[in-house]
Design a protein around this motif. Structure first.
Motif, PDB file in Angstrom:
ATOM      1  N   MET A 206      -0.485   5.171  11.448  1.00  0.00           N
ATOM      2  CA  MET A 206       0.299   6.166  10.726  1.00  0.00           C
ATOM      3  C   MET A 206      -0.187   6.243   9.284  1.00  0.00           C
ATOM      4  O   MET A 206      -0.393   5.212   8.644  1.00  0.00           O
ATOM      5  CB  MET A 206       1.778   5.769  10.753  1.00  0.00           C
ATOM      6  CG  MET A 206       2.717   6.834  10.225  1.00  0.00           C
ATOM      7  SD  MET A 206       4.375   6.182   9.885  1.00  0.00           S
ATOM      8  CE  MET A 206       4.723   5.260  11.376  1.00  0.00           C
ATOM      9  N   LYS A 207      -0.345   7.446   8.791  1.00  0.00           N
ATOM     10  CA  LYS A 207      -0.746   7.650   7.399  1.00  0.00           C
ATOM     11  C   LYS A 207       0.331   8.438   6.669  1.00  0.00           C
ATOM     12  O   LYS A 207       0.916   9.370   7.222  1.00  0.00           O
ATOM     13  CB  LYS A 207      -2.070   8.405   7.318  1.00  0.00           C
ATOM     14  CG  LYS A 207      -3.274   7.626   7.807  1.00  0.00           C
ATOM     15  CD  LYS A 207      -4.549   8.447   7.644  1.00  0.00           C
ATOM     16  CE  LYS A 207      -5.766   7.672   8.135  1.00  0.00           C
ATOM     17  NZ  LYS A 207      -7.016   8.468   8.012  1.00  0.00           N
ATOM     18  N   ILE A 208       0.554   8.051   5.426  1.00  0.00           N
ATOM     19  CA  ILE A 208       1.508   8.769   4.578  1.00  0.00           C
ATOM     20  C   ILE A 208       0.805   9.119   3.276  1.00  0.00           C
ATOM     21  O   ILE A 208       0.205   8.250   2.630  1.00  0.00           O
ATOM     22  CB  ILE A 208       2.761   7.920   4.309  1.00  0.00           C
ATOM     23  CG1 ILE A 208       3.483   7.643   5.632  1.00  0.00           C
ATOM     24  CG2 ILE A 208       3.698   8.629   3.336  1.00  0.00           C
ATOM     25  CD1 ILE A 208       4.572   6.622   5.548  1.00  0.00           C
TER      26      ILE A 208
ATOM     27  N   GLY B 214       7.528   3.348  16.702  1.00  0.00           N
ATOM     28  CA  GLY B 214       8.402   2.188  16.666  1.00  0.00           C
ATOM     29  C   GLY B 214       8.935   1.850  15.286  1.00  0.00           C
ATOM     30  O   GLY B 214       9.520   0.771  15.088  1.00  0.00           O
ATOM     31  N   LYS B 215       8.754   2.733  14.314  1.00  0.00           N
ATOM     32  CA  LYS B 215       9.213   2.499  12.946  1.00  0.00           C
ATOM     33  C   LYS B 215      10.239   3.558  12.552  1.00  0.00           C
ATOM     34  O   LYS B 215      10.217   4.688  13.045  1.00  0.00           O
ATOM     35  CB  LYS B 215       8.044   2.574  11.957  1.00  0.00           C
ATOM     36  CG  LYS B 215       6.865   1.685  12.285  1.00  0.00           C
ATOM     37  CD  LYS B 215       7.154   0.233  11.966  1.00  0.00           C
ATOM     38  CE  LYS B 215       5.921  -0.638  12.175  1.00  0.00           C
ATOM     39  NZ  LYS B 215       6.217  -2.073  11.999  1.00  0.00           N
TER      40      LYS B 215
ATOM     41  N   THR C 104      -2.784   7.857  -0.432  1.00  0.00           N
ATOM     42  CA  THR C 104      -2.565   7.752   1.014  1.00  0.00           C
ATOM     43  C   THR C 104      -2.381   6.280   1.355  1.00  0.00           C
ATOM     44  O   THR C 104      -3.145   5.422   0.920  1.00  0.00           O
ATOM     45  CB  THR C 104      -3.751   8.320   1.813  1.00  0.00           C
ATOM     46  OG1 THR C 104      -3.905   9.706   1.502  1.00  0.00           O
ATOM     47  CG2 THR C 104      -3.509   8.174   3.309  1.00  0.00           C
ATOM     48  N   ILE C 105      -1.321   5.985   2.114  1.00  0.00           N
ATOM     49  CA  ILE C 105      -1.115   4.615   2.577  1.00  0.00           C
ATOM     50  C   ILE C 105      -1.138   4.612   4.102  1.00  0.00           C
ATOM     51  O   ILE C 105      -0.869   5.633   4.750  1.00  0.00           O
ATOM     52  CB  ILE C 105       0.224   4.032   2.079  1.00  0.00           C
ATOM     53  CG1 ILE C 105       1.406   4.891   2.575  1.00  0.00           C
ATOM     54  CG2 ILE C 105       0.238   3.939   0.568  1.00  0.00           C
ATOM     55  CD1 ILE C 105       2.744   4.249   2.351  1.00  0.00           C
ATOM     56  N   GLU C 106      -1.512   3.486   4.682  1.00  0.00           N
ATOM     57  CA  GLU C 106      -1.525   3.333   6.132  1.00  0.00           C
ATOM     58  C   GLU C 106      -0.492   2.317   6.553  1.00  0.00           C
ATOM     59  O   GLU C 106      -0.352   1.261   5.927  1.00  0.00           O
ATOM     60  CB  GLU C 106      -2.912   2.917   6.627  1.00  0.00           C
ATOM     61  CG  GLU C 106      -3.957   4.002   6.433  1.00  0.00           C
ATOM     62  CD  GLU C 106      -5.275   3.660   7.129  1.00  0.00           C
ATOM     63  OE1 GLU C 106      -5.306   2.642   7.849  1.00  0.00           O
ATOM     64  OE2 GLU C 106      -6.257   4.413   6.950  1.00  0.00           O
ATOM     65  N   ILE C 107       0.260   2.641   7.595  1.00  0.00           N
ATOM     66  CA  ILE C 107       1.260   1.726   8.136  1.00  0.00           C
ATOM     67  C   ILE C 107       0.846   1.371   9.565  1.00  0.00           C
ATOM     68  O   ILE C 107       0.671   2.254  10.403  1.00  0.00           O
ATOM     69  CB  ILE C 107       2.652   2.383   8.142  1.00  0.00           C
ATOM     70  CG1 ILE C 107       3.122   2.615   6.694  1.00  0.00           C
ATOM     71  CG2 ILE C 107       3.655   1.519   8.888  1.00  0.00           C
ATOM     72  CD1 ILE C 107       4.413   3.352   6.581  1.00  0.00           C
ATOM     73  N   ASN C 108       0.658   0.095   9.812  1.00  0.00           N
ATOM     74  CA  ASN C 108       0.212  -0.357  11.139  1.00  0.00           C
ATOM     75  C   ASN C 108       1.411  -0.701  12.008  1.00  0.00           C
ATOM     76  O   ASN C 108       2.422  -1.196  11.523  1.00  0.00           O
ATOM     77  CB  ASN C 108      -0.692  -1.588  10.996  1.00  0.00           C
ATOM     78  CG  ASN C 108      -1.954  -1.232  10.220  1.00  0.00           C
ATOM     79  OD1 ASN C 108      -2.539  -0.170  10.437  1.00  0.00           O
ATOM     80  ND2 ASN C 108      -2.375  -2.113   9.325  1.00  0.00           N
TER      81      ASN C 108
END
Length: 452
Positions: A1-3, A174-175, A448-452
């Motif tokens: 996921m990228k934000i 799942g978040k 940009t941040i990535e959420i694993n």
């Protein structure tokens, strides 16, 4: 996921947060940048992603800095769906039409009076382009979960602030991502208190008043004082106001003062066609606010409501003492400028600032003691008395923002602070870390941040 933070990162306006998950792109809010020239120039720049690649827009509420870029998003290729509550749809329509009309009028005026360096000056978007937004809306009800995709769902829950305003819970991979939108006050005169989130892995929290508390002073008593002072001097009171909710909140207090016989008999004027239309939205959406229908009617009866510009001119040149409520709230445009052109040079005038003023706006400059103010290419000396009633803001203060986090059952992995100026962001971050021990970050524009 990228934000990716496309707006309201390190600044108060231009709210746009992009979420990308499994090929789906979701934009939370799509607002205009407001403030100084450099900030406003961002509105003319293209997004760093193609609008045609965005599948959904989730609007938290209908203020211009959260919805005002929608006509450009569609003009540049967006073909998805825009989700919002019913009052937000109605308010956004008014806001966009008004914004487009003001931009067309200002471009026309700039071309006629030759004060723009752009030849010809053009509006950011037109009324026709604003109208094209309307078919994209999809209305949803708060507290009802709805699917955006087979593996992505969303839920809105009320945020106070203005009619229809909601925070958004987005569930994907799942978040749970929680976007506060703008949070209202726990003790607002008109709006119900915001609902607090119970869960959230990542929280995106507005920080407009992150570095300050609303004063304990009585806003109603302050309003009484300033109106009576101006009347005794034979002067006018000009209240630049956001047309949505703030105008109605000021009307409410003036109505209360008038009923109690604490302010004089003189004209009380609402000169914001959009604000007048918002009153209709108030009566049509009783479940969103505290006023009864009969109270709305009684309140409105004491005001002269101006819709035609000819009436505005007549009011401006009628020099008897009066109270004028007119948009825009940050004095960035609208009919309040026409009143200030005539009245700000007069020492008997009182200008009451009642809402947050972003950096670079005329309202902020007046609060900071600016001796001259530029309107329509001309400079006017500021001789009027400039005062502020902080207790009328529609935004929750630092305590309200901290309290909004108080019912989370488990700590979020991160709280991202957005929609705030530097000092507000830094101060609120330290308060959240100290009170809750939550990891807190301040994103920067385009990060940009990535959420694993």
């Amino acid at each position: 996921m990228k934000i990716q933070f496309l707006g309201a990162a390190g600044t108060v306006t231009g709210s746009k947060t992009l979420i990308e998950s499994n090929g789906i792109r979701i934009l939370v809010d799509c607002g205009l940048f407001q403030g100084g020239k450099e900030t406003r120039q961002r509105n003319w720049e293209p997004l760093s992603v193609l609008p045609s690649s965005i599948d959904f827009v989730l609007l938290t509420h209908g203020h211009l800095d959260h919805c005002g870029w929608l006509p450009l998003l569609i003009k540049q290729g967006f073909e998805g769906k825009i989700y919002c509550t019913s009052p937000t749809k109605a308010i956004t329509r008014l806001i966009l039409m008004d914004s487009a009309k003001i931009q067309e009028e200002e471009a026309e005026k700039a071309n006629k009076e030759h004060y723009s360096k752009h030849i010809p000056a053009e509006p950011l978007y037109t009324v026709e382009e604003a109208e094209k937004v309307l078919p994209f809306f999809r209305v949803i009800k708060p507290e009802e979960t709805f699917d955006l995709d087979a593996e992505i769902s969303a839920r809105y829950f009320t945020a106070g602030h203005i009619l229809g305003a909601c925070s958004i819970e987005l569930t994907l991979e799942g978040k749970k991502l929680v976007f506060s939108g703008d949070i209202g006050r726990d003790n607002d005169d008109l709006m119900f208190p915001p609902i607090k989130p119970k869960t959230g892995d990542y929280v995106f929290l507005e920080s407009t008043y992150g570095d300050r508390l609303h004063p304990d002073t009585d806003a109603k008593a302050e309003l009484e004082l300033y109106i009576n002072e101006a009347f005794e001097k034979g002067g006018n009171v000009v209240i630049p106001s956001f047309a949505v909710e703030r105008a109605q909140a000021i009307m409410y207090l003036i109505w209360q003062l008038k009923k109690e016989g604490k302010i004089p008999d003189m004209p009380y004027i609402i000169d914001t066609p959009m604000g007048i239309k918002v009153i209709d939205i108030f009566t049509e959406n009783r479940e969103w606010h505290k006023l009864r229908i009969d109270e709305c009617q009684e309140m409105c009866a004491i005001f002269s409501m101006i819709t035609e510009y000819e009436e505005t001119i007549a009011a401006i040149y009628d020099d008897q003492p009066k109270v004028i409520i007119a948009a825009s709230g940050m004095i960035t445009g609208g009919r309040v400028l026409s009143y200030l052109e005539r009245y700000i040079v007069r020492p008997e005038t009182t200008v009451i600032i009642v809402g947050f003023q972003a950096e670079g706006t005329r309202g902020r400059k007046l609060l900071e003691g600016e001796k001259e103010i530029k309107m329509y290419g001309k400079y006017y000396p500021v001789e009027a008395k400039i005062v502020e009633i902080e207790g009328l803001s529609a935004h929750g203060d630092q305590d309200d923002l901290l309290n909004w986090l108080s019912e989370l059952e488990t700590k979020p992995q991160t709280v991202f602070l957005v929609h705030g100026e530097t000092e507000a962001l830094v101060t609120l971050k330290s308060k959240i870390v100290a009170k809750y021990g939550i990891n807190c970050e301040i994103p920067y524009q385009e990060q940009t941040i990535e959420i694993n």
